[in-house]
Design a protein around this motif. Structure first.
Motif, mmCIF file in Angstrom:
data_model
loop_
_atom_site.group_PDB
_atom_site.id
_atom_site.type_symbol
_atom_site.label_atom_id
_atom_site.label_comp_id
_atom_site.label_asym_id
_atom_site.label_seq_id
_atom_site.Cartn_x
_atom_site.Cartn_y
_atom_site.Cartn_z
ATOM 1 N N VAL A 45 -8.571 0.084 5.835
ATOM 2 C CA VAL A 45 -7.673 -1.079 5.880
ATOM 3 C C VAL A 45 -7.754 -1.754 7.241
ATOM 4 O O VAL A 45 -7.752 -2.983 7.351
ATOM 5 N N ASP A 46 -7.784 -0.958 8.308
ATOM 6 C CA ASP A 46 -8.087 -1.451 9.657
ATOM 7 C C ASP A 46 -7.129 -2.543 10.133
ATOM 8 O O ASP A 46 -7.531 -3.665 10.429
ATOM 9 N N LEU A 47 -5.849 -2.195 10.167
ATOM 10 C CA LEU A 47 -4.828 -3.076 10.748
ATOM 11 C C LEU A 47 -4.193 -2.334 11.922
ATOM 12 O O LEU A 47 -3.393 -1.421 11.724
ATOM 13 N N PRO A 48 -4.530 -2.706 13.154
ATOM 14 C CA PRO A 48 -4.117 -1.921 14.308
ATOM 15 C C PRO A 48 -2.624 -1.942 14.605
ATOM 16 O O PRO A 48 -2.144 -1.102 15.374
ATOM 17 N N ASP A 49 -1.876 -2.886 14.017
ATOM 18 C CA ASP A 49 -0.441 -2.933 14.297
ATOM 19 C C ASP A 49 0.382 -2.175 13.260
ATOM 20 O O ASP A 49 1.606 -2.267 13.242
ATOM 21 N N VAL A 50 -0.284 -1.389 12.398
ATOM 22 C CA VAL A 50 0.415 -0.609 11.384
ATOM 23 C C VAL A 50 0.523 0.846 11.818
ATOM 24 O O VAL A 50 -0.461 1.464 12.239
ATOM 25 N N ALA A 51 1.736 1.397 11.723
ATOM 26 C CA ALA A 51 1.967 2.817 11.950
ATOM 27 C C ALA A 51 1.990 3.504 10.581
ATOM 28 O O ALA A 51 2.756 3.113 9.702
ATOM 29 N N TRP A 52 1.157 4.501 10.400
ATOM 30 C CA TRP A 52 1.084 5.243 9.145
ATOM 31 C C TRP A 52 1.829 6.558 9.307
ATOM 32 O O TRP A 52 1.589 7.308 10.247
ATOM 33 N N LEU A 53 2.718 6.829 8.376
ATOM 34 C CA LEU A 53 3.470 8.084 8.349
ATOM 35 C C LEU A 53 3.032 8.818 7.088
ATOM 36 O O LEU A 53 3.271 8.341 5.971
ATOM 37 N N LEU A 54 2.388 9.983 7.259
ATOM 38 C CA LEU A 54 1.650 10.604 6.166
ATOM 39 C C LEU A 54 2.164 12.018 5.897
ATOM 40 O O LEU A 54 1.874 12.958 6.634
ATOM 41 N N PRO A 55 2.938 12.203 4.829
ATOM 42 C CA PRO A 55 3.444 13.531 4.490
ATOM 43 C C PRO A 55 2.347 14.394 3.871
ATOM 44 O O PRO A 55 1.344 13.886 3.360
ATOM 45 N N ALA A 56 2.568 15.709 3.899
ATOM 46 C CA ALA A 56 1.623 16.663 3.335
ATOM 47 C C ALA A 56 2.323 17.509 2.276
ATOM 48 O O ALA A 56 3.342 18.149 2.552
ATOM 49 N N ALA A 57 1.780 17.538 1.071
ATOM 50 C CA ALA A 57 2.343 18.374 0.009
ATOM 51 C C ALA A 57 1.974 19.833 0.240
ATOM 52 O O ALA A 57 0.852 20.148 0.659
ATOM 53 N N HIS A 58 2.898 20.723 -0.024
ATOM 54 C CA HIS A 58 2.610 22.159 0.050
ATOM 55 C C HIS A 58 1.522 22.505 -0.969
ATOM 56 O O HIS A 58 1.605 22.135 -2.141
ATOM 57 N N ASP A 59 0.477 23.197 -0.509
ATOM 58 C CA ASP A 59 -0.658 23.562 -1.369
ATOM 59 C C ASP A 59 -1.297 22.336 -2.017
ATOM 60 O O ASP A 59 -1.877 22.415 -3.099
ATOM 61 N N GLN A 60 -1.178 21.186 -1.365
ATOM 62 C CA GLN A 60 -1.831 19.933 -1.775
ATOM 63 C C GLN A 60 -1.404 19.460 -3.162
ATOM 64 O O GLN A 60 -2.157 18.785 -3.866
ATOM 65 N N SER A 61 -0.179 19.775 -3.554
ATOM 66 C CA SER A 61 0.327 19.301 -4.839
ATOM 67 C C SER A 61 1.824 19.092 -4.751
ATOM 68 O O SER A 61 2.554 19.977 -4.305
#
Length: 229
Positions: A45-61
């Motif tokens: 996407v390459d938008l430098p003014d965007v902050a990404w907040l990325l959660p992680a699922a337990h055991d990837q599900s």
């Protein structure tokens, strides 16, 4: 007492610092994936003014069964996943002088976010749901919030006409549900059987996020990313 294992990991921050960002995007990955998948999408996407907040699922599900299974077959994991999204977003939305907040989900992440958005109807700047819809074996009706928070929301949806895991009819029903709550829905259906985020949807995601932030064009995505379900 059961512990919500999804909340045992803090979301990964990627891209611009939240305090300096024009937009925060809460990006929820699919089954068998991790925040690194959303990092790759963010790079495209390459938008430098965007902050990404990325959660992680337990055991990837986020929940164990198909999203089309009976709701109780995905419990208590579904409630835990919804609580995780709610907790993370409440933390961002409660910030003083916060930038606008949008959500983006792919596959199981799009299903989880569809369910969360339709249940909670939060006041967000944007929502992008790629290859997913609300949960359960049959179509459902949704009550409109007294706050009418969906009235100013445009929900951008993408899916394949013949996806292996997500039938088109449920994506379309999810769009109808959002419209019934006052949201504007834009749905793109691809004649592309691969379960992935293709280059066209990356371009559309970039344009959508620019509209949300009011930022100007000038960035170009590269590459092509396949993804698991």
């Amino acid at each position: 007492m059961q512990t919500n294992q999804h909340l045992s990991q803090s979301p990964v921050s990627y891209g611009a610092p939240v305090e300096q960002a024009g937009l925060v995007v809460y990006g929820v990955h699919g089954r068998g994936q991790a925040p690194e998948f959303m990092m790759e999408v963010a790079d495209r996407v390459d938008l430098p003014d965007v902050a990404w907040l990325l959660p992680a699922a337990h055991d990837q599900s986020w929940y164990p069964q198909s999203f089309l299974a009976a709701l109780n077959e995905n419990q208590p994991a579904l409630d835990d996943a919804l609580e995780t999204v709610r907790t993370h977003l409440d933390g961002v939305l409660d910030r003083r002088h916060r930038p606008p907040v949008a959500v983006f989900g792919f596959s199981q992440g799009a299903c989880l976010l569809s369910e969360y958005l339709l249940r909670d109807q939060p006041n967000l700047a944007g929502a992008v749901l790629h290859t997913g819809g609300y949960l359960g074996p049959s179509e459902r009706d949704w009550a409109v919030s007294d706050r009418l928070t969906m009235a100013d929301l445009t929900v951008r949806m993408f899916t394949a006409r013949n996806d292996s895991w997500v039938p088109l009819h449920r994506v379309e029903a999810t769009g109808v549900a959002f419209r019934s709550l006052g949201a504007t829905v834009e749905l793109t259906v691809y004649d592309d059987p691969d379960h992935h985020v293709n280059d066209d949807s990356v371009d559309a995601l970039r344009r959508y996020l620019r509209q949300v932030t009011g930022s100007s064009p000038g960035h170009k995505a590269t590459g092509h990313q396949s993804a698991g379900h």
